[in-house]
Scaffold this motif. Sequence first.
Motif, PDB file in Angstrom:
ATOM      1  N   LEU A   1      11.038  11.253  10.738  1.00  0.00           N
ATOM      2  CA  LEU A   1      11.703  11.950  12.142  1.00  0.00           C
ATOM      3  C   LEU A   1      11.448  13.551  11.466  1.00  0.00           C
ATOM      4  N   VAL A   2      10.339  13.442  13.046  1.00  0.00           N
ATOM      5  CA  VAL A   2       9.990  15.378  12.518  1.00  0.00           C
ATOM      6  C   VAL A   2      11.205  15.423  13.972  1.00  0.00           C
ATOM      7  N   ILE A   3      12.155  16.291  13.502  1.00  0.00           N
ATOM      8  CA  ILE A   3      13.024  17.317  13.492  1.00  0.00           C
ATOM      9  C   ILE A   3      12.655  18.867  13.634  1.00  0.00           C
ATOM     10  N   LYS A   4      12.526  19.284  15.863  1.00  0.00           N
ATOM     11  CA  LYS A   4      11.917  20.775  15.591  1.00  0.00           C
ATOM     12  C   LYS A   4      13.248  21.660  15.992  1.00  0.00           C
TER      13      LYS A   4
ATOM     14  N   ALA B   1       3.288  17.070   7.201  1.00  0.00           N
ATOM     15  CA  ALA B   1       4.246  16.884   6.758  1.00  0.00           C
ATOM     16  C   ALA B   1       4.511  17.833   5.072  1.00  0.00           C
ATOM     17  N   GLU B   2       5.086  18.654   5.464  1.00  0.00           N
ATOM     18  CA  GLU B   2       4.975  20.012   4.721  1.00  0.00           C
ATOM     19  C   GLU B   2       6.678  19.494   3.456  1.00  0.00           C
TER      20      GLU B   2
ATOM     21  N   THR C   1       6.254  21.075   9.712  1.00  0.00           N
ATOM     22  CA  THR C   1       5.393  20.450   9.935  1.00  0.00           C
ATOM     23  C   THR C   1       4.738  21.457  10.005  1.00  0.00           C
ATOM     24  N   SER C   2       3.158  21.081   9.918  1.00  0.00           N
ATOM     25  CA  SER C   2       1.921  22.192  10.248  1.00  0.00           C
ATOM     26  C   SER C   2       0.985  21.101  11.078  1.00  0.00           C
TER      27      SER C   2
END
Length: 150
Positions: free
Chosen positions: A24-27, A72-73, A108-109
């Motif tokens: 789940l990439v949350i921004k 994902a950092e 993330t990068s």
Amino acid sequence: MNYVKSIRDLVGPTPLILVGAVVLVIKEGQILLEQRNEDQARFGLPGGLMEWEESTEETARRELFEETGLVAETLALLGVYSGKNYVTTLANGDVFQSVTLAYIASDTSGTLRVSDESVALTYVSLTDLPDNIVGSHLVMIQDYIARISS
């Protein structure tokens, strides 16, 4: 190496239990959703199945990068999802039950890009999710929303 293919070559269509991971990439109050080629353009989370000698975190990181170009950092475990609601029958008739670890990546990068597995990638508001989300992924997203709301 394609671990699942090598197992399928040995056991044929016998139902399998497979381990996978999604991210789940949350921004900024939005979540990244992917429309895959093979899934009637339904939305889902980036992720996939574990390869031999990978950890679930390594699976999550690899799949996220392969499918989105993002790194994902940090990853935080949201939960482990399994059971009868996680049985999938593929177009070729193969059946598997997944044990899926869902991770949250809020840092993330990289450069977002659509892979050959996808039709599109899009950030959507957590308060305005589309109707056509893969059912098991919707449960995970709802669990995340419940966690941040409490």
